[in-house]
Design a protein around this motif. Structure first.
Motif, PDB file in Angstrom:
ATOM      1  N   ALA A  17       0.835  -1.210   0.000  1.00 13.40           N
ATOM      2  CA  ALA A  17       0.000   0.000   0.000  1.00 13.40           C
ATOM      3  C   ALA A  17       0.865   1.253   0.000  1.00 13.40           C
ATOM      4  CB  ALA A  17      -0.938  -0.013   1.203  1.00 13.40           C
ATOM      5  N   GLN A  18       1.912   1.254   0.821  1.00  4.56           N
ATOM      6  CA  GLN A  18       2.828   2.400   0.861  1.00  4.56           C
ATOM      7  C   GLN A  18       3.548   2.561  -0.469  1.00  4.56           C
ATOM      8  OE1 GLN A  18       6.448   2.044   0.924  1.00  4.56           O
ATOM      9  NE2 GLN A  18       6.656   4.275   0.825  1.00  4.56           N
ATOM     10  N   PHE A  19       3.971   1.440  -1.037  1.00  2.00           N
ATOM     11  CA  PHE A  19       4.692   1.464  -2.315  1.00  2.00           C
ATOM     12  C   PHE A  19       3.802   2.034  -3.423  1.00  2.00           C
ATOM     13  CE2 PHE A  19       5.818  -0.675  -6.329  1.00  2.00           C
ATOM     14  CZ  PHE A  19       7.153  -0.307  -6.441  1.00  2.00           C
ATOM     15  N   LEU A  20       2.577   1.554  -3.513  1.00  2.00           N
ATOM     16  CA  LEU A  20       1.668   2.046  -4.549  1.00  2.00           C
ATOM     17  C   LEU A  20       1.300   3.511  -4.318  1.00  2.00           C
ATOM     18  CD1 LEU A  20      -0.579  -1.107  -4.947  1.00  2.00           C
ATOM     19  CD2 LEU A  20       0.767  -0.032  -6.770  1.00  2.00           C
ATOM     20  N   ALA A  21       1.183   3.904  -3.057  1.00  2.00           N
ATOM     21  CA  ALA A  21       0.879   5.311  -2.762  1.00  2.00           C
ATOM     22  C   ALA A  21       1.963   6.224  -3.316  1.00  2.00           C
ATOM     23  CB  ALA A  21       0.730   5.513  -1.259  1.00  2.00           C
ATOM     24  N   GLU A  22       3.217   5.797  -3.223  1.00  2.00           N
ATOM     25  CA  GLU A  22       4.320   6.580  -3.783  1.00  2.00           C
ATOM     26  C   GLU A  22       4.237   6.652  -5.309  1.00  2.00           C
ATOM     27  OE1 GLU A  22       7.335   8.410  -2.430  1.00  2.00           O
ATOM     28  OE2 GLU A  22       5.444   8.603  -1.343  1.00  2.00           O
ATOM     29  N   LEU A  23       3.895   5.528  -5.928  1.00  2.00           N
ATOM     30  CA  LEU A  23       3.745   5.546  -7.388  1.00  2.00           C
ATOM     31  C   LEU A  23       2.635   6.501  -7.816  1.00  2.00           C
ATOM     32  CD1 LEU A  23       4.059   1.777  -8.453  1.00  2.00           C
ATOM     33  CD2 LEU A  23       5.862   3.474  -8.108  1.00  2.00           C
ATOM     34  N   VAL A  24       1.541   6.489  -7.062  1.00  2.00           N
ATOM     35  CA  VAL A  24       0.423   7.369  -7.400  1.00  2.00           C
ATOM     36  C   VAL A  24       0.805   8.831  -7.176  1.00  2.00           C
ATOM     37  CG1 VAL A  24      -1.939   8.019  -6.789  1.00  2.00           C
ATOM     38  CG2 VAL A  24      -1.303   5.590  -6.963  1.00  2.00           C
ATOM     39  N   ARG A  25       1.517   9.101  -6.110  1.00  4.61           N
ATOM     40  CA  ARG A  25       1.906  10.485  -5.781  1.00  4.61           C
ATOM     41  C   ARG A  25       2.703  11.133  -6.905  1.00  4.61           C
ATOM     42  NH1 ARG A  25       6.446  12.807  -4.202  1.00  4.61           N
ATOM     43  NH2 ARG A  25       7.549  10.845  -3.818  1.00  4.61           N
ATOM     44  N   VAL A  26       3.610  10.381  -7.530  1.00  6.66           N
ATOM     45  CA  VAL A  26       4.518  10.995  -8.507  1.00  6.66           C
ATOM     46  C   VAL A  26       3.930  11.025  -9.911  1.00  6.66           C
ATOM     47  CG1 VAL A  26       6.544  10.365  -7.164  1.00  6.66           C
ATOM     48  CG2 VAL A  26       5.757   8.823  -8.977  1.00  6.66           C
ATOM     49  N   GLY A  27       2.731  10.474 -10.102  1.00  7.49           N
ATOM     50  CA  GLY A  27       2.095  10.523 -11.413  1.00  7.49           C
ATOM     51  C   GLY A  27       1.260  11.774 -11.596  1.00  7.49           C
ATOM     52  N   LYS A  28       1.270  12.298 -12.803  1.00 11.58           N
ATOM     53  CA  LYS A  28       0.409  13.442 -13.124  1.00 11.58           C
ATOM     54  C   LYS A  28      -1.049  12.970 -13.214  1.00 11.58           C
ATOM     55  CE  LYS A  28       3.739  16.086 -15.936  1.00 11.58           C
ATOM     56  NZ  LYS A  28       3.684  17.355 -15.168  1.00 11.58           N
ATOM     57  N   PRO A  29      -2.011  13.862 -13.031  1.00 10.74           N
ATOM     58  CA  PRO A  29      -3.400  13.490 -13.312  1.00 10.74           C
ATOM     59  C   PRO A  29      -3.518  12.984 -14.751  1.00 10.74           C
ATOM     60  CG  PRO A  29      -3.316  15.578 -12.145  1.00 10.74           C
ATOM     61  CD  PRO A  29      -1.897  15.235 -12.497  1.00 10.74           C
ATOM     62  N   GLY A  30      -4.184  11.864 -14.936  1.00  7.89           N
ATOM     63  CA  GLY A  30      -4.302  11.271 -16.264  1.00  7.89           C
ATOM     64  C   GLY A  30      -3.170  10.328 -16.629  1.00  7.89           C
ATOM     65  N   ALA A  31      -2.162  10.226 -15.770  1.00 13.66           N
ATOM     66  CA  ALA A  31      -1.020   9.343 -16.063  1.00 13.66           C
ATOM     67  C   ALA A  31      -1.474   7.896 -16.187  1.00 13.66           C
ATOM     68  CB  ALA A  31       0.035   9.463 -14.967  1.00 13.66           C
ATOM     69  N   LEU A  32      -0.814   7.157 -17.078  1.00 14.68           N
ATOM     70  CA  LEU A  32      -1.073   5.726 -17.229  1.00 14.68           C
ATOM     71  C   LEU A  32      -0.054   4.938 -16.416  1.00 14.68           C
ATOM     72  CD1 LEU A  32      -1.892   5.210 -21.035  1.00 14.68           C
ATOM     73  CD2 LEU A  32      -3.481   5.258 -19.092  1.00 14.68           C
ATOM     74  N   TYR A  33      -0.513   3.816 -15.865  1.00 11.54           N
ATOM     75  CA  TYR A  33       0.320   2.950 -15.049  1.00 11.54           C
ATOM     76  C   TYR A  33       0.344   1.546 -15.663  1.00 11.54           C
ATOM     77  CZ  TYR A  33       0.495   6.439 -11.330  1.00 11.54           C
ATOM     78  OH  TYR A  33       0.740   7.590 -10.606  1.00 11.54           O
ATOM     79  N   LEU A  34       1.541   0.967 -15.733  1.00  6.20           N
ATOM     80  CA  LEU A  34       1.724  -0.413 -16.170  1.00  6.20           C
ATOM     81  C   LEU A  34       2.335  -1.186 -15.005  1.00  6.20           C
ATOM     82  CD1 LEU A  34       1.978  -2.779 -18.142  1.00  6.20           C
ATOM     83  CD2 LEU A  34       4.005  -1.683 -19.118  1.00  6.20           C
ATOM     84  N   LEU A  35       1.541  -2.075 -14.415  1.00  4.71           N
ATOM     85  CA  LEU A  35       1.946  -2.792 -13.200  1.00  4.71           C
ATOM     86  C   LEU A  35       1.793  -4.294 -13.431  1.00  4.71           C
ATOM     87  CD1 LEU A  35      -0.159  -0.583 -10.759  1.00  4.71           C
ATOM     88  CD2 LEU A  35       2.275  -0.292 -11.265  1.00  4.71           C
ATOM     89  N   SER A  36       2.769  -5.069 -12.963  1.00  7.32           N
ATOM     90  CA  SER A  36       2.629  -6.521 -13.066  1.00  7.32           C
ATOM     91  C   SER A  36       3.179  -7.198 -11.824  1.00  7.32           C
ATOM     92  CB  SER A  36       3.337  -7.057 -14.319  1.00  7.32           C
ATOM     93  OG  SER A  36       4.733  -7.128 -14.132  1.00  7.32           O
ATOM     94  N   VAL A  37       2.603  -8.358 -11.530  1.00  5.99           N
ATOM     95  CA  VAL A  37       3.070  -9.225 -10.445  1.00  5.99           C
ATOM     96  C   VAL A  37       2.932 -10.663 -10.941  1.00  5.99           C
ATOM     97  CG1 VAL A  37       2.384  -7.631  -8.607  1.00  5.99           C
ATOM     98  CG2 VAL A  37       0.776  -9.400  -9.374  1.00  5.99           C
ATOM     99  N   PRO A  38       3.631 -11.616 -10.314  1.00  2.05           N
ATOM    100  CA  PRO A  38       3.455 -13.016 -10.708  1.00  2.05           C
ATOM    101  C   PRO A  38       2.001 -13.463 -10.556  1.00  2.05           C
ATOM    102  CG  PRO A  38       5.408 -12.783  -9.356  1.00  2.05           C
ATOM    103  CD  PRO A  38       4.686 -11.478  -9.284  1.00  2.05           C
ATOM    104  N   HIS A  39       1.551 -14.307 -11.466  1.00  5.07           N
ATOM    105  CA  HIS A  39       0.194 -14.836 -11.374  1.00  5.07           C
ATOM    106  C   HIS A  39       0.180 -15.989 -10.370  1.00  5.07           C
ATOM    107  CE1 HIS A  39      -3.648 -16.659 -12.536  1.00  5.07           C
ATOM    108  NE2 HIS A  39      -3.950 -15.464 -13.011  1.00  5.07           N
ATOM    109  N   PRO A  40      -0.861 -16.098  -9.548  1.00  4.85           N
ATOM    110  CA  PRO A  40      -0.881 -17.155  -8.535  1.00  4.85           C
ATOM    111  C   PRO A  40      -0.847 -18.569  -9.116  1.00  4.85           C
ATOM    112  CG  PRO A  40      -3.020 -16.038  -8.695  1.00  4.85           C
ATOM    113  CD  PRO A  40      -2.046 -15.213  -9.462  1.00  4.85           C
ATOM    114  N   SER A  41      -1.324 -18.760 -10.335  1.00  5.19           N
ATOM    115  CA  SER A  41      -1.299 -20.102 -10.926  1.00  5.19           C
ATOM    116  C   SER A  41       0.132 -20.590 -11.091  1.00  5.19           C
ATOM    117  CB  SER A  41      -2.013 -20.116 -12.287  1.00  5.19           C
ATOM    118  OG  SER A  41      -1.387 -19.220 -13.199  1.00  5.19           O
ATOM    119  N   SER A  42       1.026 -19.703 -11.493  1.00  6.29           N
ATOM    120  CA  SER A  42       2.431 -20.070 -11.646  1.00  6.29           C
ATOM    121  C   SER A  42       3.118 -20.193 -10.296  1.00  6.29           C
ATOM    122  CB  SER A  42       3.160 -19.030 -12.500  1.00  6.29           C
ATOM    123  OG  SER A  42       4.515 -19.368 -12.661  1.00  6.29           O
TER     124      SER A  42
END
Length: 277
Positions: free
Chosen positions: A144-169
């Motif tokens: 939550a803290q990590f994502l809050a920092e990512l959101v803080r530094v983005g401009k309004p309208g900014a696009l985000y590309l985020l990935s994490v491992p899929h639980p199936s793998s």
């Protein structure tokens, strides 16, 4: 008996030895990483024609793109080639320096580098129009803290590309992988699809798309643990035969359809494209 055999065979011409056929040239060995890159491109990564780093995530020269957890710099190199301003941040100083050097041959408008644990990011509010962070959230102590920092530094309208491992793998690897794979500083959590979407939404971002890909890598990693080879030189029959098989599958008439069906069952990664309101 032996003397009778000699009489029977006396004067019998020696059998003609067949000519040795010319050696068949050895097929080129499949590079597992290049095959993985090809597989990723089939999943929507690195589209040179549209300028999208991933489907739905275009990058232009006007963009300021921040990559948090830049790794080996593959993502930002593509974006640098698009002419964007690039900001990289990673806790590993060696990776930051290697990525900075890698960006030297791109027409990036500017390159800014930070060695940081991202708590907080040493970047001003509303700086980036594009924010990338791939395969990082599963490592951090406080998502939550990590994502809050990512959101803080983005401009309004900014696009985000985020990935994490899929639980199936991740579930597939659990009883096969080396113990340290699921220990700090590696993967300290398995994130379900619902949890991932909730994390991003709770951070204040609008989820635009949520997809998954990477059956090839899921199976490769499973075999990697069994092969017990070094990641920098993964030469083993199990891995080589798997790469040969996957290349043959992709080259088959319905290869792409088979890949999509398998990606839907066991995926290496899940990807969210989101927007800051």
């Amino acid at each position: 008996m032996l003397s009778l055999l000699k009489k029977l065979t006396a004067g019998t011409p020696a059998p003609v030895q067949p000519e040795t056929p010319p050696a068949t040239p050895a097929a080129d060995k499949v590079d597992p990483y290049m095959l993985g890159l090809h597989d990723a491109m089939l999943s929507g990564w690195f589209n040179q024609q549209t300028g999208e780093l991933f489907s739905g995530f275009p990058v232009t020269p006007e963009d300021t793109l921040l990559d948090v957890g830049c790794g080996d710099g593959g993502n930002v190199h593509f974006c640098g080639m698009r002419g964007a301003k690039i900001i990289i941040a990673d806790i590993d100083a060696a990776k930051v320096e290697a990525t900075r050097q890698r960006l030297g041959d791109t027409p990036a408008r500017d390159v800014e580098c930070h060695v940081t644990d991202c708590n907080p990011l040493p970047i001003a509010d509303e700086t980036a129009t594009r924010v990338v962070s791939t395969e990082v959230i599963e490592h951090v102590d406080d998502p939550a803290q990590f994502l809050a920092e990512l959101v803080r530094v983005g401009k309004p309208g900014a696009l985000y590309l985020l990935s994490v491992p899929h639980p199936s793998s991740e579930d597939l690897q659990k009883d096969i992988a080396a113990a340290e794979y699921f220990q700090k500083p590696n993967h300290i959590r398995i994130i379900s699809e619902e949890q991932f979407k909730a994390m991003v939404s709770d951070a204040g971002l609008e989820v635009i798309s949520h997809s998954q890909y990477g059956f090839y890598w899921s199976m490769w990693m499973l075999l990697f643990w069994e092969a017990k080879v070094d990641f920098s030189n993964p030469d083993h029959p199990l891995l080589n035969h798997w790469a040969d098989t996957w290349q043959a599958i992709l080259a088959s008439p319905r290869g792409t359809q088979i890949k999509q069906a398998l990606d839907a069952v066991v995926a290496k990664s899940q990807v969210i494209i989101a927007r800051k309101p």
